[in-house]
Design an enzyme around this catalytic site. Sequence first.
Site, PDB file in Angstrom:
ATOM      1  N   CYS A  40       0.522  -1.286   0.191  1.00 23.33           N
ATOM      2  CA  CYS A  40      -0.085   0.050  -0.020  1.00 23.33           C
ATOM      3  C   CYS A  40       0.850   1.256  -0.115  1.00 23.33           C
ATOM      4  O   CYS A  40       0.501   2.063  -0.849  1.00 23.33           O
ATOM      5  CB  CYS A  40      -1.096  -0.059   1.183  1.00 23.33           C
ATOM      6  SG  CYS A  40      -1.351  -1.446   1.964  1.00 23.33           S
ATOM      7  N   ARG A  64       6.402 -11.481   5.491  1.00 20.50           N
ATOM      8  CA  ARG A  64       5.595 -11.424   6.734  1.00 20.50           C
ATOM      9  C   ARG A  64       6.186 -12.574   7.607  1.00 20.50           C
ATOM     10  O   ARG A  64       6.251 -13.655   7.335  1.00 20.50           O
ATOM     11  CB  ARG A  64       4.209 -11.526   6.486  1.00 20.50           C
ATOM     12  CG  ARG A  64       3.479 -10.288   5.710  1.00 20.50           C
ATOM     13  CD  ARG A  64       2.189 -10.611   5.410  1.00 20.50           C
ATOM     14  NE  ARG A  64       1.792  -9.381   4.469  1.00 20.50           N
ATOM     15  CZ  ARG A  64       0.313  -9.718   4.033  1.00 20.50           C
ATOM     16  NH1 ARG A  64      -0.467 -10.574   4.465  1.00 20.50           N
ATOM     17  NH2 ARG A  64       0.029  -8.628   3.334  1.00 20.50           N
ATOM     18  N   GLN A 121       1.619 -11.079  -3.961  1.00 21.59           N
ATOM     19  CA  GLN A 121      -0.037 -10.820  -4.150  1.00 21.59           C
ATOM     20  C   GLN A 121      -0.287 -10.134  -5.631  1.00 21.59           C
ATOM     21  O   GLN A 121       0.480  -9.446  -6.160  1.00 21.59           O
ATOM     22  CB  GLN A 121      -0.389  -9.866  -3.070  1.00 21.59           C
ATOM     23  CG  GLN A 121      -0.071 -10.360  -1.693  1.00 21.59           C
ATOM     24  CD  GLN A 121      -0.733  -9.040  -0.869  1.00 21.59           C
ATOM     25  OE1 GLN A 121      -0.164  -7.974  -0.677  1.00 21.59           O
ATOM     26  NE2 GLN A 121      -1.556  -9.404  -0.019  1.00 21.59           N
ATOM     27  N   ASP A 181      -2.025  -7.484  -6.099  1.00 17.73           N
ATOM     28  CA  ASP A 181      -2.376  -6.581  -5.351  1.00 17.73           C
ATOM     29  C   ASP A 181      -2.896  -5.088  -6.106  1.00 17.73           C
ATOM     30  O   ASP A 181      -2.112  -4.759  -7.050  1.00 17.73           O
ATOM     31  CB  ASP A 181      -1.345  -6.253  -4.066  1.00 17.73           C
ATOM     32  CG  ASP A 181      -1.837  -5.588  -2.829  1.00 17.73           C
ATOM     33  OD1 ASP A 181      -3.056  -5.073  -2.783  1.00 17.73           O
ATOM     34  OD2 ASP A 181      -0.850  -4.971  -2.101  1.00 17.73           O
ATOM     35  N   HIS A 230      -4.416  -1.048  -5.433  1.00 17.12           N
ATOM     36  CA  HIS A 230      -5.365  -0.201  -4.567  1.00 17.12           C
ATOM     37  C   HIS A 230      -6.111   0.937  -5.575  1.00 17.12           C
ATOM     38  O   HIS A 230      -5.693   1.377  -6.601  1.00 17.12           O
ATOM     39  CB  HIS A 230      -4.217   0.634  -3.895  1.00 17.12           C
ATOM     40  CG  HIS A 230      -3.511  -0.359  -2.819  1.00 17.12           C
ATOM     41  ND1 HIS A 230      -2.368  -0.968  -3.270  1.00 17.12           N
ATOM     42  CD2 HIS A 230      -3.776  -0.612  -1.584  1.00 17.12           C
ATOM     43  CE1 HIS A 230      -2.021  -1.796  -2.204  1.00 17.12           C
ATOM     44  NE2 HIS A 230      -3.010  -1.664  -1.304  1.00 17.12           N
ATOM     45  N   LYS A 277     -13.827  -5.952   5.616  1.00 17.99           N
ATOM     46  CA  LYS A 277     -13.218  -6.378   4.263  1.00 17.99           C
ATOM     47  C   LYS A 277     -14.438  -7.397   3.820  1.00 17.99           C
ATOM     48  O   LYS A 277     -15.383  -7.743   4.465  1.00 17.99           O
ATOM     49  CB  LYS A 277     -12.204  -6.985   4.396  1.00 17.99           C
ATOM     50  CG  LYS A 277     -11.809  -8.112   5.668  1.00 17.99           C
ATOM     51  CD  LYS A 277     -10.455  -8.825   5.434  1.00 17.99           C
ATOM     52  CE  LYS A 277     -10.455  -9.749   6.340  1.00 17.99           C
ATOM     53  NZ  LYS A 277      -9.497 -10.655   6.471  1.00 17.99           N
ATOM     54  N   HIS A 314      -8.208  -1.596  -0.859  1.00 19.82           N
ATOM     55  CA  HIS A 314      -7.117  -2.598  -1.103  1.00 19.82           C
ATOM     56  C   HIS A 314      -7.842  -3.793  -1.517  1.00 19.82           C
ATOM     57  O   HIS A 314      -8.823  -4.284  -0.996  1.00 19.82           O
ATOM     58  CB  HIS A 314      -6.303  -2.968   0.168  1.00 19.82           C
ATOM     59  CG  HIS A 314      -6.007  -2.056   0.944  1.00 19.82           C
ATOM     60  ND1 HIS A 314      -4.551  -1.701   1.382  1.00 19.82           N
ATOM     61  CD2 HIS A 314      -6.883  -1.175   1.996  1.00 19.82           C
ATOM     62  CE1 HIS A 314      -4.508  -0.747   2.146  1.00 19.82           C
ATOM     63  NE2 HIS A 314      -5.599  -0.699   2.876  1.00 19.82           N
TER      64      HIS A 314
HETATM   65 ZN   LIG Z   1      -3.023  -2.524   0.587  1.00 21.83          ZN
END
Ligand SMILES: [Zn+2]
Length: 574
Positions: A272, A301, A319, A321, A323, A403, A449
């Site tokens: 992010c 992580r 990911q 991913d 945004h 979410k 996200h």
């Molecule tokens: Zn994010």
Amino acid sequence: MVYEMDLDTLRHSASHIMAQAVQELYPGTKLGIGPSIENGFYYDFDREETFTPDDLSKIEARMLEIILKNLRFERKDIGKDEAKDLFRKKGEDYKLELIEGIEDNKVSIYTNGNFADLCKGPHVNSTGQVKAFKLLSIAGAYWKGNEKNRMLQRIYGTAFEREEELQEYIRLLEEAKLRDHRKLGVQLDYFSMHEEIGAGLVLYHPKGALLRSIIEDFEKKEHLKRGYQLVISPHIMKSDIWVQSGHYEYYKEHMYIFEIEGKEYAIKPMNCPGHMLVYKTRIRSYRDLPIRYFELGSVYRHEKSGVLHGLLRVRGFTQDDAHIFCTKEDLINEIKNVLDFAIETMKVFGFDNFEVEISTKPEKYIGSEEDWDSATGALKGSLEEKGISYSINEGEGAFYGPKIDIKLKDAIGRSWQCATIQCDFALSERFDLKYVGQDGITYRPIMLHRVLLGSMERFIGALLEHYAGALPLWLAPVQVIVLPITSKTHDYAEHVKRLLEEKDIRVELDGRNEKIGFKIREAQLQKIPYMLIIGEKEAQGLSVSVRMRSGGDQGAVGIDQFIESIVLEIKEKR
Ligand SMILES: [Zn+2]
Ligand SMILES: [Zn+2]
């Protein structure tokens, strides 16, 4: 719902019966906790000797005796001190620790026969109600999940209302073992993990890397088509940015942090911050929104070693991913678009069934009450408008927003975490994101996200298990293998391979001096969709004999005809 609660009660009751059986058979064994879990139950035991599979049968036999006695589960509420005395006498150190942690002055004790356990309940009325059960496995588990604590022995089991249900579950477990992606990963030469590198870190072999790039290429194309823009952010960033994002405060225990030239950095656990900084490099107007940044972002992580599992729980993963920055008015629409995108993408990969869950405000959170309410409302509204049913996970949201999670169902009914759409009012505040509205006034954009497949690693694990390794043609790293029967037809086999390569078909040639039957068996084990068998007859007729991995024979067809049909099959992603 009622059914599931009953099943939980049944399974938890079975865990008491197991603990009772263990203590009768192995006096001195101390008890940890024994909850019901998805698909079953467990109990943690502290015992010097290690439980063996033989012990499991003995424990099962003793459980059956307890069940036949039909002992009543009786609840008693007693004072904390009395409870402490009771468990101190039994030498149950872990129970004493649990009692210390209870705030109430009273605690509840459940007894059945001579056995007593500290427990909130509920239970079935008597042991005789637990009819269909089985003990499944033994594993190590740290007390309270903390590796600084003592390692206990966890025995897993399951229970159902009816014997047929238990048998069906055991059948599915056997089926799942055959599909285990860790086993398939070795067999198909897709990936490996090494102690020398560290637990939870994946090395992709050529075929696994090819599979991943096929998925990633597909995703990049789809994202561009749907109005997303690609961005790329670095793997490490200074700690300052993680302080600003709040991760440093709320997520630090999961981050890899190190120091270089007196500055502290962290390996990114999320993508992010980079995307927000890109957003901030220009003044944005309402006309620019929604802005959708997509990155195949690798994140790291720290997960406890005890929870790592093949590709499903790892420490480094990538990911898909994105945004999305949008206005409040656009929010519902953007969520609906992501839902469509996620569902269509899952279908392309062969997953038609899924479950949707909304997770709401957790204990630790940032942002205002109102923000949470309106974000949660937008998520529910989008699902309702699309007629998608969902369940609610109360308090399970991430610290920065509520979410939607989409869990796909695989071929044998197991669910896999896949897409997530996460609302976030807090981060745009922290990063002071702005846009200029139609009225010339500055507003905060809303940030979403979202991932579609989630972690590439976990998704590849899910794919392998869903298809038991036999990936659809368009995803198979090797789509066709050419198998000359003897070295006499080798030149023609080479020619066939080149023709396929020209059409971007992923093809291998097995020119080894082995019997054709052996080569076919090997190609089948490698789950290669098409085998082209080349003998002298085929070489003369410019044809190929087509054999499928499932064992079906299509017989001889002209090489052009084969190419035409396979190109179509790939294009249609069958
Ligand atoms: Zn994010
Ligand atoms: Zn209980």
